[in-house]
Design an enzyme around this catalytic site. Structure first.
Site, PDB file in Angstrom:
ATOM      1  N   HIS A 156       0.838  -1.209   0.000  1.00 13.35           N
ATOM      2  CA  HIS A 156       0.000   0.000   0.000  1.00 13.35           C
ATOM      3  C   HIS A 156       0.878   1.267   0.000  1.00 13.35           C
ATOM      4  CE1 HIS A 156      -2.758  -2.918   2.229  1.00 13.35           C
ATOM      5  NE2 HIS A 156      -3.506  -2.560   1.210  1.00 13.35           N
ATOM      6  N   GLN A 214     -18.279  -6.472  -1.384  1.00 11.39           N
ATOM      7  CA  GLN A 214     -17.410  -7.263  -2.258  1.00 11.39           C
ATOM      8  C   GLN A 214     -17.038  -8.611  -1.635  1.00 11.39           C
ATOM      9  OE1 GLN A 214     -14.212  -4.198  -2.305  1.00 11.39           O
ATOM     10  NE2 GLN A 214     -12.804  -5.926  -2.077  1.00 11.39           N
ATOM     11  N   GLY A 253      -2.740  -1.645  -7.424  1.00 14.33           N
ATOM     12  CA  GLY A 253      -1.586  -2.537  -7.494  1.00 14.33           C
ATOM     13  C   GLY A 253      -1.776  -3.633  -8.536  1.00 14.33           C
ATOM     14  N   LYS A 286      -0.802  -6.416  -8.024  1.00 15.26           N
ATOM     15  CA  LYS A 286      -1.113  -7.588  -7.183  1.00 15.26           C
ATOM     16  C   LYS A 286      -2.524  -8.115  -7.489  1.00 15.26           C
ATOM     17  CE  LYS A 286      -1.057 -10.218  -3.380  1.00 15.26           C
ATOM     18  NZ  LYS A 286      -2.422 -10.232  -2.953  1.00 15.26           N
ATOM     19  N   SER A 316      -2.593  -8.150   3.068  1.00 17.01           N
ATOM     20  CA  SER A 316      -3.156  -8.039   4.421  1.00 17.01           C
ATOM     21  C   SER A 316      -3.554  -9.421   4.931  1.00 17.01           C
ATOM     22  CB  SER A 316      -4.377  -7.119   4.418  1.00 17.01           C
ATOM     23  OG  SER A 316      -4.041  -5.886   3.817  1.00 17.01           O
ATOM     24  N   ARG A 317      -3.886 -10.329   4.007  1.00 19.00           N
ATOM     25  CA  ARG A 317      -4.323 -11.664   4.416  1.00 19.00           C
ATOM     26  C   ARG A 317      -3.151 -12.552   4.855  1.00 19.00           C
ATOM     27  NH1 ARG A 317      -8.536 -10.804   0.251  1.00 19.00           N
ATOM     28  NH2 ARG A 317     -10.526 -10.867   1.335  1.00 19.00           N
TER      29      ARG A 317
HETATM   30  P1  AMP Z   1      -6.399  -3.952  -0.516  1.00 11.97           P
HETATM   31  O1  AMP Z   1      -6.259  -3.155   0.724  1.00 11.97           O
HETATM   32  O2  AMP Z   1      -5.924  -5.364  -0.380  1.00 11.97           O
HETATM   33  O3  AMP Z   1      -7.768  -3.830  -1.137  1.00 11.97           O
HETATM   34  O4  AMP Z   1      -5.404  -3.302  -1.556  1.00 11.97           O
HETATM   35  C1  AMP Z   1      -5.468  -1.942  -1.878  1.00 11.97           C
HETATM   36  C2  AMP Z   1      -4.569  -1.685  -3.052  1.00 11.97           C
HETATM   37  O5  AMP Z   1      -3.229  -2.048  -2.726  1.00 11.97           O
HETATM   38  C3  AMP Z   1      -4.967  -2.515  -4.289  1.00 11.97           C
HETATM   39  O6  AMP Z   1      -4.847  -1.692  -5.442  1.00 11.97           O
HETATM   40  C4  AMP Z   1      -3.944  -3.617  -4.286  1.00 11.97           C
HETATM   41  O7  AMP Z   1      -3.686  -4.145  -5.571  1.00 11.97           O
HETATM   42  C5  AMP Z   1      -2.723  -2.907  -3.726  1.00 11.97           C
HETATM   43  N1  AMP Z   1      -1.791  -3.879  -3.167  1.00 11.97           N
HETATM   44  C6  AMP Z   1      -2.060  -4.858  -2.275  1.00 11.97           C
HETATM   45  N2  AMP Z   1      -0.965  -5.608  -2.036  1.00 11.97           N
HETATM   46  C7  AMP Z   1       0.017  -5.091  -2.816  1.00 11.97           C
HETATM   47  C8  AMP Z   1       1.391  -5.429  -3.034  1.00 11.97           C
HETATM   48  N3  AMP Z   1       1.973  -6.448  -2.417  1.00 11.97           N
HETATM   49  N4  AMP Z   1       2.110  -4.667  -3.882  1.00 11.97           N
HETATM   50  C9  AMP Z   1       1.520  -3.624  -4.534  1.00 11.97           C
HETATM   51  N5  AMP Z   1       0.241  -3.253  -4.381  1.00 11.97           N
HETATM   52  C10 AMP Z   1      -0.507  -3.983  -3.528  1.00 11.97           C
END
Ligand code: AMP
Length: 283
Positions: A34, A58, A151, A153, A190-191
């Site tokens: 993040h 979601q 990301g 990811k 986060s998981r």
């Molecule tokens: P999330 O909080 O998991 O919904 O992720 C929020 C944003 O952070 C999304 O655009 C994800 O793709 C990005 N993100 C999560 N993990 C990573 C990572 N390891 N590297 C880069 N971006 C990430």
């Protein structure tokens, strides 16, 4: 500044009329992945908004909505240290009123095309990308960013968001940032917090499989079945493979042969934690 209401964000956004505003949508439990999006946003934008919202619509009924890590105090601190101007952390009620489940009886929502959701994560997570697109469009309407940061990811998510922005003429530029990994190769998520030390080791298989597929591609193998078969030697009874696919990275179309535009994507459960990862074969 920590804001919880849509009205408060709108008020400040109005004051930033002539400034370039960036939005980084997140579900919190912030990690270095993040932070890489926030850093990129800081480079391009005058003002940066990070949303922290575990979006109920979601998550499927048997998914981890209730136990998803919520660490707002720490997230806010990290955002402050990294120069974020607004952390927007609304409640589900602020975002959806009483309609907190995806239902077209109660909520207008965004439904991305079947072609994009009928594969990869969308195959098992019914309605997931409807929920993602709906919340992201709402966040775009609330924050009215010039740029929004996602990301690699979540590669399928990024393709679908770009498609939504194009199809619905949303005036925002999507910037995609590379995957941040631990030194071991494990993609930050986060998981990962759900995994034991042992599980974290077993989870390394995802990035190893992807790295090996890329190495084989670089050696000249472009047959997709052959590339996918290289994964089997890595998998044990600790791994519950959900999918391993090689597709066009921009369109998610199937390809006859892998090429420089291909992406290999994997989803696998380890200790019943659903993990995803991917790699571009051409970069
Ligand atoms: P999330 O909080 O998991 O919904 O992720 C929020 C944003 O952070 C999304 O655009 C994800 O793709 C990005 N993100 C999560 N993990 C990573 C990572 N390891 N590297 C880069 N971006 C990430």
């Amino acid at each position: 500044m920590l804001l919880h209401t849509i009205d408060d964000v709108r008020k400040i956004r109005k004051e930033w009329k002539n400034l370039k505003v960036g939005l980084v949508p997140t579900m919190g439990a912030l990690h270095a992945g993040h932070l890489s999006l926030i850093k990129k946003a800081k480079e391009i934008c005058d003002k940066v908004i990070v949303s922290v919202f575990v979006n109920p619509i979601q998550f499927g009924p048997s998914e981890d909505f209730d136990k998803y890590p919520r660490t707002l105090d720490k997230d806010y601190e990290l955002c402050n240290e990294n120069g974020v101007d607004i952390v927007f952390a609304p409640s589900p009620k602020e975002m959806y009123g009483d309609g907190q489940r995806l239902s077209n009886d109660t909520l207008t929502y965004v439904c991305p095309p079947f072609f994009y959701v009928n594969k990869l994560c969308g195959k098992t997570r019914t309605g997931h990308f409807d929920g993602v697109c709906t919340v992201v469009l709402k966040l775009f309407n609330i924050a009215q960013p010039d740029y929004a940061f996602f990301g690699q990811k979540d590669a399928q998510q990024a393709v679908i968001i770009r498609k939504m922005v194009k199809d619905l003429n949303v005036p925002v530029e999507i910037i995609q940032c590379p995957i941040v990994r631990e030194e071991s190769g494990l993609a930050l998520s986060s998981r990962n917090k759900y995994l034991s030390e042992e599980g974290k080791k077993d989870a390394l298989v995802l990035s190893k499989i992807l790295k090996n597929i890329k190495a084989c591609f670089e050696k000249g193998i472009d047959d997709i079945t052959a590339l996918k078969e290289t994964a089997y030697s890595y998998l044990t009874d600790k791994h519950d493979l959900e999918y391993l696919e090689i597709l066009d990275k921009d369109t998610l179309h199937e390809q006859e042969k892998a090429d420089k535009n291909s992406i290999a994507l994997i989803a696998c459960r380890v200790e019943n934690v659903r993990l995803i990862d991917n790699i571009y074969l051409g970069e």
